[in-house]
Scaffold this active site. Structure first.
Site, PDB file in Angstrom:
ATOM      1  N   ARG A  46       0.919  -1.228   0.050  1.00 27.37           N
ATOM      2  CA  ARG A  46      -0.089  -0.029   0.138  1.00 27.37           C
ATOM      3  C   ARG A  46       0.974   1.390  -0.118  1.00 27.37           C
ATOM      4  O   ARG A  46       0.636   2.247  -0.583  1.00 27.37           O
ATOM      5  CB  ARG A  46      -0.959   0.071   1.206  1.00 27.37           C
ATOM      6  N   TYR A  98     -16.551  18.347 -13.865  1.00 20.61           N
ATOM      7  CA  TYR A  98     -16.856  16.819 -13.946  1.00 20.61           C
ATOM      8  C   TYR A  98     -17.854  16.765 -12.652  1.00 20.61           C
ATOM      9  O   TYR A  98     -17.662  17.257 -11.657  1.00 20.61           O
ATOM     10  CB  TYR A  98     -15.581  15.840 -13.646  1.00 20.61           C
ATOM     11  N   ASP A 170      -7.018  20.215 -12.701  1.00 21.23           N
ATOM     12  CA  ASP A 170      -7.397  18.991 -13.142  1.00 21.23           C
ATOM     13  C   ASP A 170      -6.910  18.976 -14.543  1.00 21.23           C
ATOM     14  O   ASP A 170      -7.824  19.785 -15.315  1.00 21.23           O
ATOM     15  CB  ASP A 170      -8.707  18.635 -12.871  1.00 21.23           C
ATOM     16  N   LYS A 195      -8.518   8.302 -18.406  1.00 17.54           N
ATOM     17  CA  LYS A 195      -8.813   8.817 -19.770  1.00 17.54           C
ATOM     18  C   LYS A 195      -7.441   8.671 -20.614  1.00 17.54           C
ATOM     19  O   LYS A 195      -7.300   7.553 -20.860  1.00 17.54           O
ATOM     20  CB  LYS A 195      -9.063   9.999 -19.409  1.00 17.54           C
TER      21      LYS A 195
HETATM   22  O1  P1T Z   1     -13.307   8.394 -13.259  1.00 18.87           O
HETATM   23  P1  P1T Z   1     -12.293   8.831 -12.317  1.00 18.87           P
HETATM   24  O2  P1T Z   1     -10.954   8.148 -12.839  1.00 18.87           O
HETATM   25  O3  P1T Z   1     -12.343   8.508 -11.110  1.00 18.87           O
HETATM   26  O4  P1T Z   1     -12.134  10.647 -12.694  1.00 18.87           O
HETATM   27  C1  P1T Z   1     -12.993  11.224 -12.316  1.00 18.87           C
HETATM   28  C2  P1T Z   1     -12.724  12.520 -13.157  1.00 18.87           C
HETATM   29  C3  P1T Z   1     -12.019  13.643 -12.819  1.00 18.87           C
HETATM   30  N1  P1T Z   1     -11.988  14.688 -13.421  1.00 18.87           N
HETATM   31  C4  P1T Z   1     -12.346  14.763 -14.812  1.00 18.87           C
HETATM   32  C5  P1T Z   1     -12.063  16.149 -15.594  1.00 18.87           C
HETATM   33  C6  P1T Z   1     -13.093  13.569 -15.078  1.00 18.87           C
HETATM   34  O5  P1T Z   1     -13.482  13.825 -16.522  1.00 18.87           O
HETATM   35  C7  P1T Z   1     -13.274  12.536 -14.407  1.00 18.87           C
HETATM   36  C8  P1T Z   1     -14.099  11.425 -15.015  1.00 18.87           C
HETATM   37  N2  P1T Z   1     -14.978  11.604 -16.016  1.00 18.87           N
HETATM   38  C9  P1T Z   1     -15.806  10.765 -16.476  1.00 18.87           C
HETATM   39  C10 P1T Z   1     -16.133   9.551 -16.210  1.00 18.87           C
HETATM   40  C11 P1T Z   1     -16.497  11.425 -17.845  1.00 18.87           C
HETATM   41  O6  P1T Z   1     -17.186  10.644 -18.552  1.00 18.87           O
HETATM   42  O7  P1T Z   1     -16.551  12.732 -17.857  1.00 18.87           O
END
Ligand code: P1T
Length: 379
Positions: A46, A98, A170, A195
């Site tokens: 961890r 988001y 972000d 992503k």
């Molecule tokens: O899904 P995750 O890896 O937990 O990330 C969250 C997140 C944070 N910041 C941005 C700009 C994001 O687009 C996302 C996740 N977004 C999607 C799942 C979406 O389809 O927009």
């Protein structure tokens, strides 16, 4: 070293015991210690894992950062940043972001006494107006999800510095290939590595990078204390994905341009949101702080009815209907019911996020096929 070389080599070294050129997946929970307090820098998985270390150093190098940390998801990375705050502290965040980020701030951290203001960050004076002695963190996305707004990171970082606030950007939509917020004064850069960094829609992961040793130590403490770490297998997949990030981003950008230009001239399409269009309200900010425009495109139809938007989204054949973005394959998302459903409708309406907005993550297929698909779906 230039970006492509770094993407492939930074942070990774041939395995010393075998010479394996690819970082092994260290699928272990613990490490044998030679004696009490005598170990090779790895005690418990961890806290540290060599596959994760390679990825953390790789992402840090791509962002021009000294330190990187990976998390079990983008949300876990955001959670770690928000845990730097204490009850009574205030956050200023951009108003288009988001849905999950809005949700964790308002539904999770608000109950621990943290207050947030969601603002249009294209008005830096407006940001200053909301700063008070309790303000501790400015949170922004640029380009924003899903309206592709652009925020001048340097302008906001000057305000953050003047008022001794942390600035976290972000950078999920831009990726380190197109934008490096630390260069413009951000303290922390956050990624949903799910992503573009992973790039193949097969992993959920988050990352944070910083140049500030003290901040890194605090975040590493939270990473270990709270435990939302990614698996070594997922770290391997993201390391592999990043090796082609620069090539993929080039193609995402070319296809994004082709799709945005097609949509812009289509008689049934109303607004097209793509940051590379000279008609984009803040195109100048993209030219200032980015090295490309990416493949995220949102649009609305002139016939602004839900039935129409639904018909288009459900008629697409190559663009798959679903949440997420940044994979090699094209996706179509309906923000109002999917990624941004956790933002109340009144709030969405205020920021201009219509229920009929269609968001595309333009993949790296052949642009002609993507345009044909949109042509048949829009009719
Ligand atoms: O899904 P995750 O890896 O937990 O990330 C969250 C997140 C944070 N910041 C941005 C700009 C994001 O687009 C996302 C996740 N977004 C999607 C799942 C979406 O389809 O927009």
């Amino acid at each position: 070293m230039k970006f492509g070389t770094k993407a492939i080599h930074a942070g990774v070294h041939p395995d010393p015991s075998t010479g394996a050129i690819m970082t092994p997946i260290f699928q272990t929970s613990t490490y044998v210690q030679e004696g009490i307090g005598k170990h090779k820098g790895y005690e418990y998985a961890r806290t540290q894992n060599p596959t994760r270390t390679a990825l953390e150093n790789n992402i840090a190098a791509l962002e021009g950062a000294q330190f990187g940390l990976c998390f079990a998801s983008g949300m876990a990375a955001i959670d770690a940043v928000l845990k730097l705050l204490s009850a009574g502290d205030e956050i200023i965040a951009c108003n288009d972001l988001y849905g999950g980020t809005y949700r964790i701030i308002t539904k999770v951290f608000q109950q621990f006494g943290i207050k947030a203001h969601f603002l249009d960050m294209n008005q830096p004076a407006e940001v200053e107006r909301f700063i008070n002695p309790n303000t501790k963190l400015i949170w922004l996305e640029t380009p924003t999800n899903p309206l592709l707004n652009l925020i001048d990171i340097e302008a906001i970082s000057l305000i953050a510095q003047k008022n001794d606030l942390l600035l976290c950007v972000d950078n999920t939509f831009a990726t380190p290939c197109l934008q490096n917020p630390l260069l413009w004064g951000a303290d922390i850069v956050m990624h949903s590595a799910t992503k573009y960094l992973s790039g193949h829609s097969d992993v959920v992961m988050g990352a944070l990078v910083t140049n500030k040793p003290e901040l890194h130590q605090k975040l590493a403490f939270i990473q270990n204390a709270c435990g939302a770490v990614p698996s070594p297998n997922d770290c391997f997949l993201v390391l592999r994905g990043i090796k082609t990030l620069h090539i993929r981003m080039e193609r995402h950008g070319q296809n994004g341009k082709a799709v945005a230009e097609f949509l812009q001239q289509h008689p049934k399409v109303d607004r097209v949101y793509w940051i590379g269009l000279p008609t984009h309200t803040n195109h100048a900010i993209a030219l200032k702080q980015m090295q490309g425009f990416g493949g995220m495109v949102s649009f609305t139809l002139k016939n602004d009815q839900m039935d129409e938007a639904k018909k288009v989204m459900e008629s697409l054949k190559i663009f798959a209907l679903g949440e997420s973005l940044g994979g090699v394959e094209s996706l179509c998302t309906h923000p109002a019911t999917m990624t941004h459903a956790s933002i109340p409708k009144e709030q969405r309406d205020k920021t201009g996020l219509k229920d009929t907005l269609i968001r595309l993550s333009v993949g790296i297929e052949d642009a002609e096929d993507l345009i044909e698909d949109l042509k048949q779906a829009i009719g």
